[in-house]
Motif scaffolding. Structure first.
Motif, short mmCIF file in Angstrom:
data_model
loop_
_atom_site.label_atom_id
_atom_site.label_comp_id
_atom_site.label_asym_id
_atom_site.label_seq_id
_atom_site.Cartn_x
_atom_site.Cartn_y
_atom_site.Cartn_z
N THR A 32 -6.56 -9.85 0.97
CA THR A 32 -5.67 -9.03 1.79
C THR A 32 -6.46 -8.13 2.73
OG1 THR A 32 -4.04 -9.04 0.01
CG2 THR A 32 -3.80 -7.34 1.69
N LEU A 33 -7.52 -7.52 2.22
CA LEU A 33 -8.35 -6.66 3.07
C LEU A 33 -8.97 -7.46 4.22
CD1 LEU A 33 -9.74 -3.93 3.61
CD2 LEU A 33 -11.56 -4.69 2.08
N GLY A 34 -9.49 -8.63 3.92
CA GLY A 34 -10.08 -9.45 4.98
C GLY A 34 -9.06 -9.88 6.02
N LEU A 35 -7.87 -10.27 5.58
CA LEU A 35 -6.83 -10.67 6.53
C LEU A 35 -6.34 -9.48 7.35
CD1 LEU A 35 -4.85 -13.23 4.37
CD2 LEU A 35 -6.47 -13.70 6.21
N LEU A 36 -6.26 -8.31 6.73
CA LEU A 36 -5.89 -7.11 7.50
C LEU A 36 -6.92 -6.82 8.57
CD1 LEU A 36 -4.55 -4.62 4.80
CD2 LEU A 36 -3.27 -5.67 6.66
N LEU A 43 -5.69 -1.32 13.49
CA LEU A 43 -6.28 -0.83 12.25
C LEU A 43 -7.07 0.45 12.54
CD1 LEU A 43 -6.67 -1.68 9.24
CD2 LEU A 43 -8.84 -2.62 9.93
N PRO A 44 -6.86 1.50 11.76
CA PRO A 44 -7.52 2.78 12.07
C PRO A 44 -8.99 2.81 11.66
CG PRO A 44 -6.11 3.02 10.17
CD PRO A 44 -5.91 1.63 10.67
N LEU A 45 -9.76 1.87 12.15
CA LEU A 45 -11.22 1.85 11.95
C LEU A 45 -11.88 1.80 13.32
CD1 LEU A 45 -11.78 -0.70 9.06
CD2 LEU A 45 -12.05 1.76 8.96
N GLN A 46 -12.99 2.48 13.45
CA GLN A 46 -13.71 2.51 14.72
C GLN A 46 -14.69 1.35 14.78
OE1 GLN A 46 -12.84 4.50 17.14
NE2 GLN A 46 -11.33 5.50 15.84
#
Length: 80
Positions: A32-36, A43-46
């Motif tokens: 799930t993490l990889g697909l997200l 996605l709130p990542l820089q």
């Protein structure tokens, strides 16, 4: 395959059943993490898109590797 998984589950001790469930849970978490990371554009990542794609792909490959090891150790050993 699901029927075989249920048979394997029923043959194990309670401690082994717990570890089997944890192994399946972590496979699903990593997948799930990889697909997200791959498909959620906001996605709130820089991370730039290339880094996000590479990291997401790496996490999905790791999830598949965990599933393969899970299958080898829990399902495939029951066939022998």
């Amino acid at each position: 395959m699901l029927q075989k998984l249920i048979q394997v589950y029923m043959k194990k001790s309670p401690q082994q059943r717990f570890l089997l469930i944890i192994a399946m849970l972590f496979f699903l978490i990593y997948l799930t993490l990889g697909l997200l990371l791959l498909f959620w554009k906001s996605l709130p990542l820089q991370l730039n898109p290339m880094q996000r794609t590479l990291f997401g792909s790496l996490v999905v490959v790791y999830a598949l590797f965990r599933f393969w090891r899970f299958y080898q150790s829990h399902i495939h050993e029951q066939e022998d």
